[in-house]
Write an enzyme that holds these catalytic residues in place. Sequence first.
Site, PDB file in Angstrom:
ATOM      1  CE  LYS A 120      -4.458  -1.494   1.800  1.00 54.45           C
ATOM      2  NZ  LYS A 120      -5.518  -1.292   2.786  1.00 54.45           N
ATOM      3  CE  LYS A 200      -8.583  -7.222  -0.265  1.00 53.17           C
ATOM      4  NZ  LYS A 200      -9.022  -7.162   1.089  1.00 53.17           N
ATOM      5  CE  LYS A 203     -14.581  -2.091   3.027  1.00 57.75           C
ATOM      6  NZ  LYS A 203     -13.304  -1.918   3.711  1.00 57.75           N
TER       7      LYS A 203
HETATM    8  N1  AQP Z   1     -12.852  -9.654  -1.974  1.00 58.38           N
HETATM    9  C1  AQP Z   1     -13.160 -10.125  -0.788  1.00 58.38           C
HETATM   10  N2  AQP Z   1     -13.634 -11.379  -0.673  1.00 58.38           N
HETATM   11  C2  AQP Z   1     -13.953 -11.870   0.552  1.00 58.38           C
HETATM   12  N3  AQP Z   1     -13.819 -11.177   1.700  1.00 58.38           N
HETATM   13  C3  AQP Z   1     -13.346  -9.932   1.623  1.00 58.38           C
HETATM   14  N4  AQP Z   1     -13.107  -8.983   2.563  1.00 58.38           N
HETATM   15  C4  AQP Z   1     -12.638  -7.884   1.964  1.00 58.38           C
HETATM   16  N5  AQP Z   1     -12.556  -8.069   0.631  1.00 58.38           N
HETATM   17  C5  AQP Z   1     -12.995  -9.339   0.381  1.00 58.38           C
HETATM   18  C6  AQP Z   1     -13.308  -9.146   3.994  1.00 58.38           C
HETATM   19  O1  AQP Z   1     -14.089  -8.051   4.454  1.00 58.38           O
HETATM   20  C7  AQP Z   1     -13.705  -7.750   5.797  1.00 58.38           C
HETATM   21  C8  AQP Z   1     -13.556  -6.278   5.984  1.00 58.38           C
HETATM   22  O2  AQP Z   1     -12.468  -5.832   5.301  1.00 58.38           O
HETATM   23  P1  AQP Z   1     -11.761  -4.466   5.678  1.00 58.38           P
HETATM   24  O3  AQP Z   1     -12.777  -3.394   5.761  1.00 58.38           O
HETATM   25  O4  AQP Z   1     -10.881  -4.639   6.860  1.00 58.38           O
HETATM   26  O5  AQP Z   1     -10.857  -4.171   4.481  1.00 58.38           O
HETATM   27  P2  AQP Z   1     -10.168  -5.095   3.463  1.00 58.38           P
HETATM   28  O6  AQP Z   1     -10.003  -6.480   3.933  1.00 58.38           O
HETATM   29  O7  AQP Z   1      -8.925  -4.396   3.042  1.00 58.38           O
HETATM   30  O8  AQP Z   1     -11.325  -5.061   2.365  1.00 58.38           O
HETATM   31  P3  AQP Z   1     -11.441  -4.157   1.096  1.00 58.38           P
HETATM   32  O9  AQP Z   1     -12.839  -4.207   0.614  1.00 58.38           O
HETATM   33  O10 AQP Z   1     -10.384  -4.504   0.124  1.00 58.38           O
HETATM   34  O11 AQP Z   1     -11.209  -2.716   1.655  1.00 58.38           O
HETATM   35  P4  AQP Z   1     -10.101  -1.651   1.283  1.00 58.38           P
HETATM   36  O12 AQP Z   1     -10.192  -1.517  -0.197  1.00 58.38           O
HETATM   37  O13 AQP Z   1     -10.564  -0.427   2.015  1.00 58.38           O
HETATM   38  O14 AQP Z   1      -8.769  -2.125   1.750  1.00 58.38           O
HETATM   39  C9  AQP Z   1     -12.431  -8.536   6.088  1.00 58.38           C
HETATM   40  O15 AQP Z   1     -12.771  -9.620   6.936  1.00 58.38           O
HETATM   41  C10 AQP Z   1     -12.001  -9.034   4.747  1.00 58.38           C
HETATM   42  O16 AQP Z   1     -11.330 -10.269   4.814  1.00 58.38           O
END
Ligand code: AQP
Length: 338
Positions: A120, A200, A203
């Site tokens: 990141k 993956k 968001k």
């Molecule tokens: N693509 C995914 N498939 C399955 N599970 C997912 N999670 C995130 N993306 C996927 C799960 O969602 C939970 C919350 O995640 P987070 O808010 O801590 O952020 P993250 O894991 O970094 O998810 P994002 O959507 O990719 O957010 P950003 O873009 O903000 O970094 C976690 O339990 C994660 O495993």
Amino acid sequence: MVGAQKKMNKQILLSGIQPSGALHIGNYLGAIKQWVDLQSEYRVFAMIADLHAITVPQEPEALRNKTLEVAALLIACGIDHKKSVIFIQSHVPAHAELAWVLNTITPLGELERMTQFKEKKDTSGEMAGLLNYPVLMAADILLYQTESVPVGEDQQQHLELTRSLANKFNNRFGDTFRIPKAHIQKDTARLMGLDDPTKKMSKSTPSANNYIGLLDTPDDIRRKIKIAITDSGKEIAYDEENKPAIANLLRIFSAFSGSAVADVETKYRGTSYAEFKQDLAELLVAKLEPIQVRYHERAGDQDALLKILKDGAEQARAIARETLYNAQNKMGFLTSLK
Ligand code: AQP
């Protein structure tokens, strides 16, 4: 991030989600739906991780709105605030305070070699907050004396650091933190980006075509599925290596329909990508509709939502403060004068 604690015959399960963008079906399947199902077994503490979200740049107004949106969505997805605790991380100061304490025993080199930081830092800037993200996560887990922490492979490194910091603190200042064990989750629930099946679904990607948001309109869902990347060839077949895009769409279909991937594959063998995608879009529209209806009801009653968050913070604060004071006391802070 999730953890479970056994306390007086009650299991606490701490789980976190960042208000860093629109929640998507990956967040739902990979996290929220699992917490909803675990509510019968554990006392779920669902944390809206705003302190984690600001480790990459956030617009203040968007962060405010997303924080409330996530709260209403958690409830709409089935987190029951009467059984579970929904709270905003920054409303429980012990998270930041314990993170500070842990920072003082964290070797810089350990943080610099964390994969997430390396991934990141180029896009988000080499900020100390991003570097220290795993220390805050360690504080989240240790405050609730969590016993086992179900983690995806990407979070294993952070859990190892948590264990090592807890051990180091206990050795130096006396028994304070329970050492959490890793419970490695299978990565089956991981959804990949619709516009890039090698990464993956996320968001905070610049393009909203990467994901299906839980609040996307039916037209948006249909459009995004229609333009989702497919692989060369014509066959609907589950082949992770050679057909990663179709494999991802099959997994989404399987998860939302409740049918095994192999059954979905059999059903659509010999049909076209277009036909399969059309059915997938309609399935998603139908499955997300009840969540969206409940979300709009919940979001429309801000006073009730704020009360749930206030009550949740109070319950979380009581547990977190106890652990923090114990740790600070052991270090020589005059906690009794606070
Ligand atoms: N693509 C995914 N498939 C399955 N599970 C997912 N999670 C995130 N993306 C996927 C799960 O969602 C939970 C919350 O995640 P987070 O808010 O801590 O952020 P993250 O894991 O970094 O998810 P994002 O959507 O990719 O957010 P950003 O873009 O903000 O970094 C976690 O339990 C994660 O495993």
